[in-house]
Design a protein around this motif. Structure first.
Motif, PDB file in Angstrom:
ATOM      1  N   ARG A  98       0.824  -1.212   0.000  1.00  0.00           N
ATOM      2  CA  ARG A  98       0.000   0.000   0.000  1.00  0.00           C
ATOM      3  C   ARG A  98       0.858   1.261   0.000  1.00  0.00           C
ATOM      4  O   ARG A  98       0.557   2.228  -0.702  1.00  0.00           O
ATOM      5  N   VAL A  99       1.923   1.245   0.776  1.00  0.00           N
ATOM      6  CA  VAL A  99       2.803   2.413   0.836  1.00  0.00           C
ATOM      7  C   VAL A  99       3.511   2.634  -0.496  1.00  0.00           C
ATOM      8  O   VAL A  99       3.598   3.767  -0.994  1.00  0.00           O
ATOM      9  N   GLN A 100       4.020   1.566  -1.102  1.00  0.00           N
ATOM     10  CA  GLN A 100       4.722   1.706  -2.371  1.00  0.00           C
ATOM     11  C   GLN A 100       3.790   2.178  -3.485  1.00  0.00           C
ATOM     12  O   GLN A 100       4.188   2.980  -4.338  1.00  0.00           O
ATOM     13  N   GLU A 101       2.552   1.683  -3.471  1.00  0.00           N
ATOM     14  CA  GLU A 101       1.576   2.127  -4.466  1.00  0.00           C
ATOM     15  C   GLU A 101       1.258   3.609  -4.283  1.00  0.00           C
ATOM     16  O   GLU A 101       1.182   4.373  -5.257  1.00  0.00           O
ATOM     17  N   ALA A 102       1.080   4.028  -3.043  1.00  0.00           N
ATOM     18  CA  ALA A 102       0.795   5.441  -2.766  1.00  0.00           C
ATOM     19  C   ALA A 102       1.970   6.315  -3.173  1.00  0.00           C
ATOM     20  O   ALA A 102       1.796   7.410  -3.728  1.00  0.00           O
ATOM     21  N   ALA A 103       3.198   5.832  -2.912  1.00  0.00           N
ATOM     22  CA  ALA A 103       4.397   6.588  -3.269  1.00  0.00           C
ATOM     23  C   ALA A 103       4.496   6.756  -4.783  1.00  0.00           C
ATOM     24  O   ALA A 103       4.831   7.842  -5.282  1.00  0.00           O
ATOM     25  N   ARG A 104       4.196   5.688  -5.530  1.00  0.00           N
ATOM     26  CA  ARG A 104       4.230   5.774  -6.987  1.00  0.00           C
ATOM     27  C   ARG A 104       3.168   6.732  -7.507  1.00  0.00           C
ATOM     28  O   ARG A 104       3.413   7.511  -8.432  1.00  0.00           O
ATOM     29  N   THR A 105       2.000   6.684  -6.914  1.00  0.00           N
ATOM     30  CA  THR A 105       0.907   7.557  -7.350  1.00  0.00           C
ATOM     31  C   THR A 105       1.251   9.025  -7.148  1.00  0.00           C
ATOM     32  O   THR A 105       0.996   9.867  -8.010  1.00  0.00           O
TER      33      THR A 105
END
Length: 349
Positions: free
Chosen positions: A54-61
């Protein structure tokens, strides 16, 4: 509960007044704590697979990047290495900086470069500025810092590495090429070539490196019963080598010349050609450094080489040595040099 898309829209509105994405932004979008974001981007830290995703997805977004400078301020180990240098456009200095900065990057370290060209008060203010960034080490390629600054760096756990600068008044790591041995190699080679009317060319910069080379060469030549002609004025530049050729060859019938840097030697060669001298039949010339231009076809300069890879490796090894308070084990290393034979010196007699 606020939906993920709603959180993202709110974050975009919040960012309209800011220029960068924060860890708090990532935490809000991912629906996790700020500490969870920190653990996700800390190697070896404990975090669940779901939270990490979830954190990595949010960071990419959001386009988030870790603020490594801020992280170094709260950790015991910085990845920043300060480098102080001048004359950065000079071939040898440019090559040295290029190899060092690339080697640092491969080790996961970052180069913080400060140009000392306009440092009228010396390098001390620049080193004080670098210390504010909590650097891991400081590499000094130009100038000589006072002992008080060295002591302050050591008190803060920061190594100071003097490259090709030997200062007996300061307690710092020193890594130098064997200028004395290299200058003697050049002197002996000219004598072997049968040269007896010999000159030495330096600039007016009076850097420790130039002084060591000029004095060692002069001593060796005088031991052979020869008083060399000396040029020591102007900037350390190609144009100075040209001027030295015009000045020395106009007043001395020289048959051998040692230039304390290759850049001076290249200018001297062109200046000598302009006076009608044949190289090496009438005049043998040796340089020092083995910059890339020395191997170019119009020059093919015989020179004394100092290994750039050895120099860079020694700097990296020194940076990575551990410090234990004031019980620091200083490095004092002299790197070997070698003669590179090309086409500007006559065969041995």
């Amino acid at each position: 509960m606020v939906a993920s898309s709603d959180r993202e829209d709110q974050l975009k509105r919040d960012r309209a007044t800011r220029n960068f994405v924060t860890a708090e932004d990532v935490a809000r979008l991912a629906g996790v704590s700020r500490s969870a974001v920190s653990r996700t981007f800390t190697p070896g830290a404990s975090v669940s697979a779901d939270v990490r995703h979830r954190v990595q997805e949010a960071a990419r977004t959001l386009g988030y990047r870790v603020n490594r400078l801020a992280r170094s301020l709260i950790s015991d180990q910085s990845n920043l290495v300060g480098v102080v240098g001048a004359n950065l456009s000079m071939p040898f200095m440019a090559r040295q900086l290029d190899e060092l900065s690339r080697a640092l990057l491969k080790r996961g370290l970052q180069c913080l470069l400060l140009n000392a060209a306009e440092a009228e008060q010396g390098v001390a203010p620049l080193i004080e500025l670098i210390l504010e960034f909590r650097v891991r080490a400081i590499v000094v390629m130009s100038g000589s810092p006072p002992s008080s600054i060295i002591d302050e760096c050591m008190a803060n756990g920061v190594r100071v590495i003097l490259v090709n600068r030997q200062d007996t008044d300061t307690e710092a790591d020193t890594i130098i090429s064997d200028d004395l041995g290299g200058a003697r190699i050049a002197a002996e080679r000219l004598l072997q070539a049968g040269c007896r009317r010999i000159g030495v060319v330096g600039s007016g910069a009076r850097t420790p490196t130039q002084i060591r080379r000029r004095v060692a060469f002069t001593d060796c030549i005088e031991e052979a019963g020869i008083k060399p002609a000396v040029w020591a004025s102007g900037e350390t530049a190609y144009e100075t080598g040209m001027a030295a050729a015009k000045g020395l060859l106009g007043s001395h019938d020289l048959d051998g010349v040692f230039c304390v840097t290759d850049l001076l030697a290249l200018g001297f060669l062109d200046g000598a050609h302009g006076t009608g001298r044949r190289i090496p039949e009438d005049l043998s010339v040796i340089g020092f450094d083995d910059i890339p231009q020395s191997a170019w076809a119009p020059y093919r300069l015989t020179t004394v080489r100092q290994s750039m890879s050895d120099l860079t490796g020694s700097v990296l090894a020194t940076i990575e040595r551990e410090m234990h308070g004031k019980a620091i084990s200083l490095v004092h290393e002299v790197l070997p040099v070698e003669l590179v034979e090309r086409a500007t010196v006559r065969s041995s007699t």
